[in-house]
Each structure stands twice: as structure tokens, then as C-alpha cells.
Design a protein around this motif. Structure first.
Motif, PDB file in Angstrom:
ATOM      1  N   UNK A  66      -6.501   8.161  -2.745  1.00  0.00           N
ATOM      2  CA  UNK A  66      -6.024   7.069  -3.597  1.00  0.00           C
ATOM      3  C   UNK A  66      -5.985   7.541  -5.037  1.00  0.00           C
ATOM      4  N   UNK A  67      -4.795   7.587  -5.593  1.00  0.00           N
ATOM      5  CA  UNK A  67      -4.607   7.997  -6.984  1.00  0.00           C
ATOM      6  C   UNK A  67      -5.295   9.334  -7.257  1.00  0.00           C
ATOM      7  N   UNK A 102      -5.016   1.274   8.831  1.00  0.00           N
ATOM      8  CA  UNK A 102      -4.051   0.812   7.821  1.00  0.00           C
ATOM      9  C   UNK A 102      -4.348   1.429   6.461  1.00  0.00           C
ATOM     10  N   UNK A 103      -5.622   1.680   6.203  1.00  0.00           N
ATOM     11  CA  UNK A 103      -6.027   2.251   4.921  1.00  0.00           C
ATOM     12  C   UNK A 103      -6.095   3.773   4.935  1.00  0.00           C
ATOM     13  N   UNK A 104      -5.640   4.406   6.013  1.00  0.00           N
ATOM     14  CA  UNK A 104      -5.502   5.860   6.000  1.00  0.00           C
ATOM     15  C   UNK A 104      -6.578   6.654   6.702  1.00  0.00           C
ATOM     16  N   UNK A 105      -7.553   5.992   7.312  1.00  0.00           N
ATOM     17  CA  UNK A 105      -8.574   6.709   8.080  1.00  0.00           C
ATOM     18  C   UNK A 105      -8.068   6.903   9.505  1.00  0.00           C
ATOM     19  N   UNK A 140      -0.992   5.959  -2.095  1.00  0.00           N
ATOM     20  CA  UNK A 140      -1.915   6.103  -0.975  1.00  0.00           C
ATOM     21  C   UNK A 140      -1.388   7.201  -0.066  1.00  0.00           C
ATOM     22  N   UNK A 141      -2.088   8.325  -0.056  1.00  0.00           N
ATOM     23  CA  UNK A 141      -1.677   9.454   0.751  1.00  0.00           C
ATOM     24  C   UNK A 141      -2.738   9.762   1.788  1.00  0.00           C
ATOM     25  N   UNK A 152       0.808  -1.213   0.000  1.00  0.00           N
ATOM     26  CA  UNK A 152       0.000   0.000   0.000  1.00  0.00           C
ATOM     27  C   UNK A 152       0.845   1.268   0.000  1.00  0.00           C
ATOM     28  N   UNK A 153       1.973   1.244   0.715  1.00  0.00           N
ATOM     29  CA  UNK A 153       2.759   2.457   0.922  1.00  0.00           C
ATOM     30  C   UNK A 153       3.341   3.019  -0.362  1.00  0.00           C
TER      31      UNK A 153
END
Length: 207
Positions: free
Chosen positions: A116-117, A86-89, A56-57, A51-52
Motif C-alpha cells: 500500500x503506497x 480482497x485486500x491482497x493477502x 494497492x499492489x 481499492x484497485x
């Protein structure tokens, strides 16, 4: 079926024609749908593996967003804190005092959401993620740690579609062969990113 196929050519700059030796079947492959499927699965593989390094920002909100939750949703956010972050939340649950002096988790403050993108996710996407993890955990078909937010798949599908080879583009035999070889490696080679058929049988040649 594709593994035993031979490239015949291209028709109308839209369809790739293949001959399947095993059963004498002539098939047409939608060039846009095929390339779209290849791109989608490639992006999904990359984002799952690391993911990193996959655009993924984290977008930190100037003002935390309040998200109202049911009791079950709040419990999910507690139980799946690792997967969600893990998913940025980034968030914190807040408490309210009920009539019976029992503490109830019924809301969350969202401090950051993933981008994401180039596309920013929302609190609604977070709720969808919670529901997906809850449904899969009930079925026990897959670990919640392996689940990606549905919004990410939606974004990847859109990016795959926009970046795929379009109708009207002439392709060389080399390019066609490369597409077919890549399509052979896909988990779902016969449908596009949106679930529509990408391969159609035309006729059967008998000996």
C-alpha cells in the motif's frame, strides 16, 4: 462550529485564527493537524471507494511464509476468505492430524501480501486484521466486508502526516479558506490523524 466561522488570519505561521459568529468564539486551528486530517480522510475515502486504483499492489513472496494460527484464527481465515483476499493477502491453510484423528487447521502459507503506497504489509498485519474483524463481528457494529486492515490506516496516517502543511509555512487568506472549507467536510475535523486536538478555543467576545 466551523460552518459558521470566518477567517481572521494566521499567527506565527502555525495557527489559523477563526471567528465563530454564532457564539462569538475565537478559535485557533493547528494548520498541520488540520491538513493532516483532511489528507487522511481523503485517502481513506478513495481506498474504500475503489481499492484497485489506490496504489494497492500485490507482492508475491519468493518463499511462502508460514503463519502459525490458533484454532479460532484458522476459523476466521476460512470464514473471511473473501475479505482477506480482497485486500491482497493470498494464502492456503494447511492441516495437521491430531491425536484423535480429527483434522485441525493450525497454520497457513502466505504466498502474497499487499503493498500500500509503497509499504509492504506482513503476516503480523494479517493477524491484526483477523482480530479486528473478529472483534467487530462480535459487537455486530459493522460488516466485516467494510473493515480495512489496521495496517492500512497506520500507513495512511503516516503518509498524511508527512504530506501535510508544516509549521513555519506562510499561508494566504485564500489558502487558509481552502483548508477550512475542506476541514468542514471531514467526519472528525477537531482531531488530527493521530487523535490529538487540532482546534483550540481562545476566548469569547460578548456583545
Amino acid at each position: 462550529m466551523l460552518s459558521d466561522s470566518r477567517v481572521i488570519g494566521q499567527v506565527d505561521n502555525k495557527y489559523l485564527i477563526l471567528y465563530v459568529k454564532e457564539n462569538g468564539l475565537l478559535i485557533a486551528v493547528d494548520q498541520h493537524a488540520a491538513d493532516e486530517r483532511i489528507r487522511l480522510e481523503d485517502m481513506m475515502k478513495k481506498i474504500d471507494q475503489n481499492q484497485s486504483t489506490f496504489s494497492l499492489k500485490i507482492h508475491r513472496l519468493e518463499t511462502p511464509e508460514k503463519l502459525f494460527l490458533t484454532h479460532d484464527e484458522a476459523q476466521l481465515m476460512k470464514e473471511h476468505k473473501y475479505e482477506i483476499r480482497k485486500w491482497g493477502f493470498e494464502y492456503s491453510l494447511y492441516e495437521t492430524q491430531g491425536d484423535t484423528n480429527k483434522v485441525n487447521y493450525n497454520g497457513a502459507l502466505i504466498f502474497a501480501v499487499p503493498i500500500v503506497m509503497g509499504v509492504s504489509l506482513s503476516s503480523t498485519d494479517l493477524k491484526d486484521f483477523l482480530n479486528t474483524m473478529n472483534n467487530l463481528s462480535k459487537k455486530r457494529t459493522v460488516s466485516s466486508n467494510c473493515v480495512r486492515p489496521p495496517a492500512i490506516r497506520r500507513i495512511l496516517k503516516s503518509k498524511a502526516c508527512r504530506g501535510a502543511i508544516m509549521f513555519g509555512k506562510s499561508l494566504s487568506t485564500f489558502q487558509i479558506t481552502k483548508i477550512i472549507n475542506n476541514l468542514k467536510q471531514c467526519n472528525f475535523p477537531f482531531i488530527c490523524a493521530h487523535g490529538r486536538p487540532s482546534v483550540v478555543p481562545l476566548c469569547v467576545f460578548h456583545d
